[in-house]
Design a protein around this motif. Structure first.
Motif, PDB file in Angstrom:
ATOM      1  N   TYR A  20       0.841  -1.200   0.000  1.00 22.90           N
ATOM      2  CA  TYR A  20       0.000   0.000   0.000  1.00 22.90           C
ATOM      3  C   TYR A  20       0.871   1.241   0.000  1.00 22.90           C
ATOM      4  O   TYR A  20       2.082   1.180   0.247  1.00 22.90           O
ATOM      5  CB  TYR A  20      -0.965   0.006   1.188  1.00 22.90           C
ATOM      6  N   ILE A  21       0.232   2.363  -0.299  1.00 22.10           N
ATOM      7  CA  ILE A  21       0.896   3.670  -0.301  1.00 22.10           C
ATOM      8  C   ILE A  21       0.217   4.534   0.742  1.00 22.10           C
ATOM      9  O   ILE A  21      -1.018   4.585   0.818  1.00 22.10           O
ATOM     10  CB  ILE A  21       0.798   4.316  -1.692  1.00 22.10           C
ATOM     11  N   GLU A  22       1.017   5.226   1.507  1.00 23.99           N
ATOM     12  CA  GLU A  22       0.497   6.047   2.607  1.00 23.99           C
ATOM     13  C   GLU A  22       0.893   7.508   2.410  1.00 23.99           C
ATOM     14  O   GLU A  22       2.040   7.810   2.094  1.00 23.99           O
ATOM     15  CB  GLU A  22       1.060   5.532   3.923  1.00 23.99           C
ATOM     16  N   ALA A  23      -0.057   8.414   2.561  1.00 27.21           N
ATOM     17  CA  ALA A  23       0.232   9.842   2.504  1.00 27.21           C
ATOM     18  C   ALA A  23       1.186  10.204   3.639  1.00 27.21           C
ATOM     19  O   ALA A  23       1.005   9.774   4.779  1.00 27.21           O
ATOM     20  CB  ALA A  23      -1.059  10.638   2.610  1.00 27.21           C
ATOM     21  N   HIS A  24       2.198  11.000   3.306  1.00 24.94           N
ATOM     22  CA  HIS A  24       3.236  11.318   4.300  1.00 24.94           C
ATOM     23  C   HIS A  24       3.695  12.752   4.085  1.00 24.94           C
ATOM     24  O   HIS A  24       4.732  13.014   3.482  1.00 24.94           O
ATOM     25  CB  HIS A  24       4.399  10.336   4.145  1.00 24.94           C
ATOM     26  N   ASP A  25       2.915  13.702   4.578  1.00 24.94           N
ATOM     27  CA  ASP A  25       3.180  15.130   4.377  1.00 24.94           C
ATOM     28  C   ASP A  25       3.257  15.434   2.874  1.00 24.94           C
ATOM     29  O   ASP A  25       2.317  15.167   2.155  1.00 24.94           O
ATOM     30  CB  ASP A  25       4.450  15.558   5.109  1.00 24.94           C
ATOM     31  N   ASP A  26       4.395  15.972   2.409  1.00 24.98           N
ATOM     32  CA  ASP A  26       4.534  16.295   0.991  1.00 24.98           C
ATOM     33  C   ASP A  26       5.065  15.128   0.171  1.00 24.98           C
ATOM     34  O   ASP A  26       5.375  15.279  -1.013  1.00 24.98           O
ATOM     35  CB  ASP A  26       5.470  17.494   0.818  1.00 24.98           C
ATOM     36  N   TYR A  27       5.182  13.967   0.790  1.00 24.13           N
ATOM     37  CA  TYR A  27       5.698  12.773   0.132  1.00 24.13           C
ATOM     38  C   TYR A  27       4.662  11.658   0.254  1.00 24.13           C
ATOM     39  O   TYR A  27       3.561  11.852   0.755  1.00 24.13           O
ATOM     40  CB  TYR A  27       7.009  12.325   0.792  1.00 24.13           C
TER      41      TYR A  27
END
Length: 247
Positions: free
Chosen positions: A161-168
Motif C-alpha cells: 500500500y501507499i500512505e500519505a506522508h506530508d509532501d511525500y
C-alpha cells in the motif's frame, strides 16, 4: 582550463564513445565518468558531482526518465536517445536538449552550447516538477526509489500500500518502506485501477493483498492485509472495493 564536469550515461559503449569523442575539442569540459545504467549513475552523480549529464532514455532495469525523477542534485541534462516519443516529457522535466540518435557533431555542439549558456548566465537547472504537470504519462509498471546512494525498483506485485506522508508518500512493501517525492493523486491516476484503490484519503491499497474487510465504526471499515497491517477504509473507499472485488 577545465571548468565543468560531464557524466555520460548510456548502456551502449559506442554511444558513450561518440559523446566522449565530440567532447575532446571542448577543453572546458572534463568527462568525469561513464555509466552503463542508472544504478551506476546514481552513485557516480553523488561522487563526481557533475555539472552536465548526457543521458540515454532506454536502458536496462531503469530508464533515463526514471533516473532523472529521483535525482536531487541540480544538473543540466542533455538526453541522447534513439526514441523521439519521449521528447515532450524530457523537456517538461527540464532537459536542456534532446539529441536524437544518430546525430552529428554539429548538432551535438549546438546542444552543448545551450548548456554552457545556461551555466554562464546562472539559469535554473533541472528540477523535479509536479508529476501532474507532465502530460502523456503511461500507466506505471514499476516504481523506482532512491535509498541513500542506491536505486531500488519496486514491482507492483510487491507493493502492499501507499500512505500519505506530508509532501511525500510512503511506499510499503513486505521487505520495507520507502519515501518518495510524489503525490497520492499521481499514484491514484497512474497505477492500474483494477489493482490499486484509494480506500482512504491516507491510503492506496493493492487489492490483491487484502485478506478481508472488517467493520470499524459507523462509517469506516478496516482492510486486513495481514496480522500486522490493518488500514482504515472510508465509506467511499468501501464502495470502490465492493464494486471491484464483487463481495
Amino acid at each position: 582550463m577545465i571548468s565543468y564536469k560531464a557524466l555520460i550515461i548510456d548502456d551502449e559503449p559506442p554511444a558513450r564513445s561518440i559523446i566522449r569523442a565530440y567532447l575532446k575539442k571542448h577543453a572546458e569540459i572534463e568527462v568525469a565518468g561513464e555509466c552503463a545504467n542508472g544504478f551506476e549513475a546514481i552513485k557516480a552523480i553523488k561522487e563526481v558531482q557533475p555539472d552536465i549529464l548526457f543521458l540515454d532514455i532506454q536502458m536496462p532495469k531503469i530508464s533515463g526518465l526514471e533516473l532523472l525523477e529521483v535525482i536531487e542534485e541540480p544538473l543540466h541534462v542533455i538526453f541522447s536517445t534513439a526514441y523521439d516519443e519521449y521528447a515532450l516529457k524530457a523537456f517538461e522535466l527540464d532537459a536542456v536538449d534532446y539529441l536524437l540518435k544518430p546525430y552529428d557533431e554539429k548538432r551535438f555542439d549546438a546542444a552543448l552550447e545551450k548548456v554552457l549558456v545556461k551555466i554562464r548566465t546562472g539559469e535554473l537547472v533541472h528540477k523535479q516538477l509536479d508529476p501532474l504537470t507532465v502530460s502523456q504519462q503511461s500507466q506505471l509498471e514499476r516504481i523506482v526509489v532512491k535509498k541513500g546512494t542506491k536505486l531500488e525498483v519496486i514491482s507492483l506485485d510487491n507493493l502492499l500500500y501507499i500512505e500519505a506522508h506530508d509532501d511525500y508518500v510512503m511506499l510499503h512493501t513486505a521487505g520495507g518502506h520507502y519515501l518518495k517525492s510524489k503525490t497520492m493523486k499521481y499514484f491514484e491516476q497512474h497505477l492500474p485501477e483494477n489493482r490499486f484503490v484509494r480506500t482512504h484519503r491516507s491510503y492506496i491499497v493493492n487489492v490483491e493483498k487484502i485478506e478481508r474487510l472488517e467493520p470499524y465504526d459507523k462509517d469506516t471499515f478496516l482492510a486486513i492485509l495481514n496480522s500486522h497491517c490493518k488500514l482504515k477504509v472510508s465509506r467511499t473507499g468501501y464502495k470502490k472495493l465492493k464494486a471491484l472485488m464483487d463481495f
